[in-house]
Design a protein around this motif. Structure first.
Motif, short mmCIF file in Angstrom:
data_model
loop_
_atom_site.label_atom_id
_atom_site.label_comp_id
_atom_site.label_asym_id
_atom_site.label_seq_id
_atom_site.Cartn_x
_atom_site.Cartn_y
_atom_site.Cartn_z
N GLN A 238 0.83 -1.21 0.00
CA GLN A 238 0.00 0.00 0.00
C GLN A 238 0.86 1.26 0.00
N ALA A 241 2.02 1.83 -3.46
CA ALA A 241 0.93 2.31 -4.30
C ALA A 241 0.73 3.81 -4.13
N LEU A 277 -1.93 -4.22 -6.91
CA LEU A 277 -1.86 -2.76 -6.83
C LEU A 277 -1.09 -2.16 -8.00
N ILE A 279 1.95 -2.60 -8.98
CA ILE A 279 3.35 -2.29 -8.70
C ILE A 279 4.22 -3.26 -9.49
#
Length: 382
Positions: A238, A241, A277, A279
């Motif tokens: 997270q 992100a 996400l 990535i």
């Protein structure tokens, strides 16, 4: 599991100290030796984590000295930031098993534990004067805290070039030393230690890198380095992100050290969260064989960054040319792109391109530099 918890730190024997969030530090007495640590319930200290081997490490005593031994664990044991097979422990050593940190403590060691006040006052002489190395280390900790407080982290950015289109497509954020010139030895030791303090510094470097790269509209990717101890962290995906938004929606690519790539469930779950996400994933410092690349098919990266030794002088080495070509073919089979690293000349760049490398990085394309200069003074094109 036979763990004895001490009521306090004062004891005539050695113990381990583990910080517990929201609680007093846990003090684990090393009374019965050898003292084993691992996931099994039969270990002297049980660590409930899939990143920990069943019997991960042990502490033994030889003469008057304590030693920690890695028991051929999957993810390794680290002392003061370095992976070890066996290491003699000294008071204050930090050793890490997966994402669990322990400080080794032993009363009566030659280097006594001192408070910051005593260290800062060591110039006045007296029995409380401490060794200069201890004082330097505490100064380094203080500087690191100040870096976090004032957001004083600085990065350099090295271009990553598309050899087919002859243009820069992204940057790798490279940490810039806090002090000009070569960092003092104590600072290097601290920076190389996997602990919460250095993890927070790494997070700050990535945050500021994303903010700076937002100023370069033509770059599409930001490569950020992960420390081995961060790999598998629940909060990290997270956090990465969020970097995408701060960087002006650049593609964030997480560079994972090749030494931290392991085929076990927690690592696959970590990659799955990154991909959810959006990535990107790069394995950094790869120096293996085509067979090793094919073995990574089930957890293949988007990018595979070669060790710089392979590109150095590749235009003059038939053996290296054959090696890189075989690696390119193996990477294509698992859907990964190779990045040639350490390219220092036009001939090396041309040879890497002819061998199938689409992306490259090295001094030939630009050395790491800050984004504190006028943006128009930095060319993203050929």
């Amino acid at each position: 599991m036979r763990t004895t918890i001490l009521p306090g730190a004062a004891t005539a024997v050695a113990w381990l100290e583990r910080d517990v969030k929201g609680k007093e530090p846990e003090h684990i007495k090393l009374e019965s030796l050898p003292f084993t640590l691992g996931r099994n319930e039969s270990c002297d200290y049980q660590i409930l984590s899939t990143r920990v081997s069943r019997e991960h490490a042990e502490i033994v005593k030889e003469g008057g000295h304590y030693r920690v031994r890695d028991l051929k664990s999957t993810n390794g044991t680290f002392v003061n930031g370095k992976r070890i097979d066996e290491h003699r422990l000294a008071d204050g050593d930090l050793f890490v098993i997966a994402d669990v940190e322990f400080s080794f403590r032993k009363s009566g060691d030659d280097v006594a534990r001192k408070t910051v006040t005593q260290v800062m006052d060591h110039g006045s002489g007296g029995e409380d004067r401490v060794d200069d190395a201890v004082a330097d280390l505490i100064h380094a900790v203080r500087r690191t805290h100040e870096t976090l407080l004032h957001r004083a982290a600085r990065n350099r950015f090295q271009p990553i070039f598309d050899l087919a289109e002859n243009r820069c497509v992204g940057f790798e954020a490279v940490r810039r030393p806090q002090l000009p010139g070569e960092p003092p030895a104590a600072q290097q030791i601290l920076d190389g230690t996997d602990c919460r303090l250095t993890e927070r510094v790494s997070q700050l470097h990535r945050l500021i890198a994303a903010e700076h790269l937002a100023r370069l509209a033509d770059a599409t990717m930001l490569f950020v380095n992960l420390q081995p101890a961060e790999v598998g962290s629940d909060a990290l995906p997270q956090a990465l992100a969020r970097l995408a938004r701060l960087s002006g929606d650049k593609k964030i690519v997480a560079e994972i050290p090749d030494s931290a790539v392991v085929d076990i469930p927690y690592f696959r779950d970590f990659l799955a969260r990154l991909r959810e996400l959006k990535i990107g994933v790069a394995y950094d410092g790869f120096a293996g064989s085509p067979h090793q690349i094919k073995a990574q098919e089930q957890f293949a990266p988007d990018f595979l960054k070669l060790t710089s030794a392979l590109a150095r002088g590749v235009d003059k080495s038939t053996q290296r040319q054959q090696q890189i070509k075989a690696l390119v073919e193996a990477a294509q089979q698992i859907g990964a792109q190779l990045i040639a690293v350490g390219v220092h000349s036009e001939n090396e760049a041309r040879t890497c391109h002819e061998l199938g490398c689409r992306l490259a990085q090295g001094d030939h394309f630009g050395r790491p530099q800050t984004i504190d200069w006028p943006i128009e003074g930095f060319s993203l094109g050929a």
